[in-house]
Write an enzyme that holds these catalytic residues in place. Structure first.
Site, PDB file in Angstrom:
ATOM      1  CB  SER A  54      -0.956  -0.013   1.195  1.00  0.00           C
ATOM      2  OG  SER A  54      -1.816   1.102   1.183  1.00  0.00           O
TER       3      SER A  54
ATOM      4  CE1 TYR B 179       0.215   5.149  -5.674  1.00  0.00           C
ATOM      5  CE2 TYR B 179       0.067   6.649  -3.802  1.00  0.00           C
ATOM      6  CZ  TYR B 179       0.678   5.591  -4.451  1.00  0.00           C
ATOM      7  OH  TYR B 179       1.745   4.950  -3.857  1.00  0.00           O
TER       8      TYR B 179
ATOM      9  CE  LYS C 278      -0.412   2.060  -3.914  1.00  0.00           C
ATOM     10  NZ  LYS C 278       0.117   0.693  -4.200  1.00  0.00           N
TER      11      LYS C 278
END
Length: 369
Positions: free
Chosen positions: A209, A223, A227
């Site tokens: 992650s 993004y 994550k």
């Protein structure tokens, strides 16, 4: 009762139920000898974290299978590893793999199993990932920063580009699905290629992650969402994967590191600021990979901190400040810390009990009805 250390006979302890390992003490050394003879598949292994893991683990005798779309970089890395290998019979190979393609990933896993000296996989690293290429300080936030014309009602807005989500989430889900299928197929015991004595086989899925999976990263909306989703995947799997499939699941959350993943605007934004070091990310990943007793744990990797024992007035604890320069007596430097270290003990145990009560009430009502 100390919720950090639930009694082993507590029937309500989620920790005991899922057999989660104790919190990780990142200040303690770990044994890397368990890496020898392991067959490890790494997606996104041609550069960045994946390449760094491959180099380090190959030096310890692990068999490495890399998958990536950067064929030139992948082949060059494998050639480098083969030239420097000091382990006879060591498997070091690369195969083109677009992680957003189920067909590519399935082919990569099948190749890894067929070439493995043990005909099995011991570990999988879901390492492929990309970032948005836009301005990291965009107030609109990446995928939603689209031009528009309020005076026109004939031209609809284009769909958002979701490539980052496809690689960072869909690709990780494909990797996870295949890992949970192939890892349990290895036998319970094995004599590895380095003539080590038989031992129980390890089955390990390492997710990657980011600090963006723990806090928001403005301007990197897609993004950040991807994550955070990886962290949700980790938190769900760590409660089931070990007890149902014998697969331990762990995750790394690196802070900003100067790797090819970082674009130029991002590097410019962080210029002069503290960043995590690639060697510390490798150290944290190696701890999780080598210590076969670590299950269901998440580590964050950031800039090195100076940790000082605080014994004033007879108290106990630590003082944490950003550390630079000479290491003084009574202090140590630490870049790796555990996150979500006690949530099963202190938070999710409440939800477990709460839902158990709700379900019991529902069953009673159903029976009375």
């Amino acid at each position: 009762m100390d919720m950090a250390t639930p009694p082993q006979n507590d029937p309500w302890s989620v920790v005991n139920m899922i057999n989660q390992s104790p919190p990780v003490d990142c200040s303690k050394p770990y044994d890397t000898s368990t890496l020898a003879g392991k067959t490890i598949l790494i997606t996104g292994g041609a550069s960045g974290f994946g390449a760094a893991f491959a180099r380090h683990w190959a030096r310890h005798g692990a068999h490495i299978i890399l998958g990536d779309v950067s064929d030139a970089a992948g082949e060059a890395l494998i050639a480098e590893l083969r030239a420097s290998s000091q382990h006879p019979g060591q498997l070091l190979t690369y195969q083109h793999c677009d992680v957003t393609s189920w067909t590519d990933q399935l082919a990569l896993f099948k190749t890894a199993v067929s070439l493995s000296p043990t005909r099995a996989l011991d570990a999988v690293v879901a390492g492929a990932g990309i970032v948005e290429k836009g301005d990291p300080v965009s107030p609109s936030g990446g995928i939603f920063d689209q031009p528009h014309d309020l005076d026109s009602d004939t031209t609809p807005p284009p769909p958002p580009p979701l490539k980052v989500l496809a690689v960072n989430l869909t690709g990780v889900m494909y990797t996870t699905h295949l890992a949970l299928y192939f890892l349990p197929l290895n036998s319970n015991s094995n004599s590895n290629s380095n003539n080590a004595p038989p031992r129980d086989r390890d089955r390990h899925l390492l997710l990657i992650s980011s600090v963006a999976g723990l806090c928001p990263l403005p301007g990197q909306t897609e993004y950040t969402a991807s994550k955070h989703a990886v962290m949700g995947l980790f938190r769900a799997l760590r409660g089931t994967a070990w007890i149902t499939k014998g697969v331990r699941v762990n995750v790394l959350n690196p802070y900003f590191v100067a790797t090819p993943l970082m674009n130029k605007p991002g590097l410019a934004l962080l210029a002069g600021g503290a960043k995590a070091e690639l060697e510390d990310v490798v150290d944290a990943g190696t701890r999780l990979m080598a210590d076969e007793g670590v299950r269901g744990r998440a580590l964050v990797v950031g800039p090195k901190m100076r940790v000082v024992d605080d014994d004033e007035d007879g108290g106990e604890g630590i003082e944490i400040v950003e550390g630079q320069g000479r290491v003084r007596a009574g202090e140590r430097r630490q870049a790796v810390w555990e996150v979500y270290g006690h949530d099963y003990e202190r938070v999710e145990v409440f939800m477990w009990r709460y839902l158990a009560v709700l379900n019991l009430m529902r069953q009673v009502r159903g029976g009375v009805g």
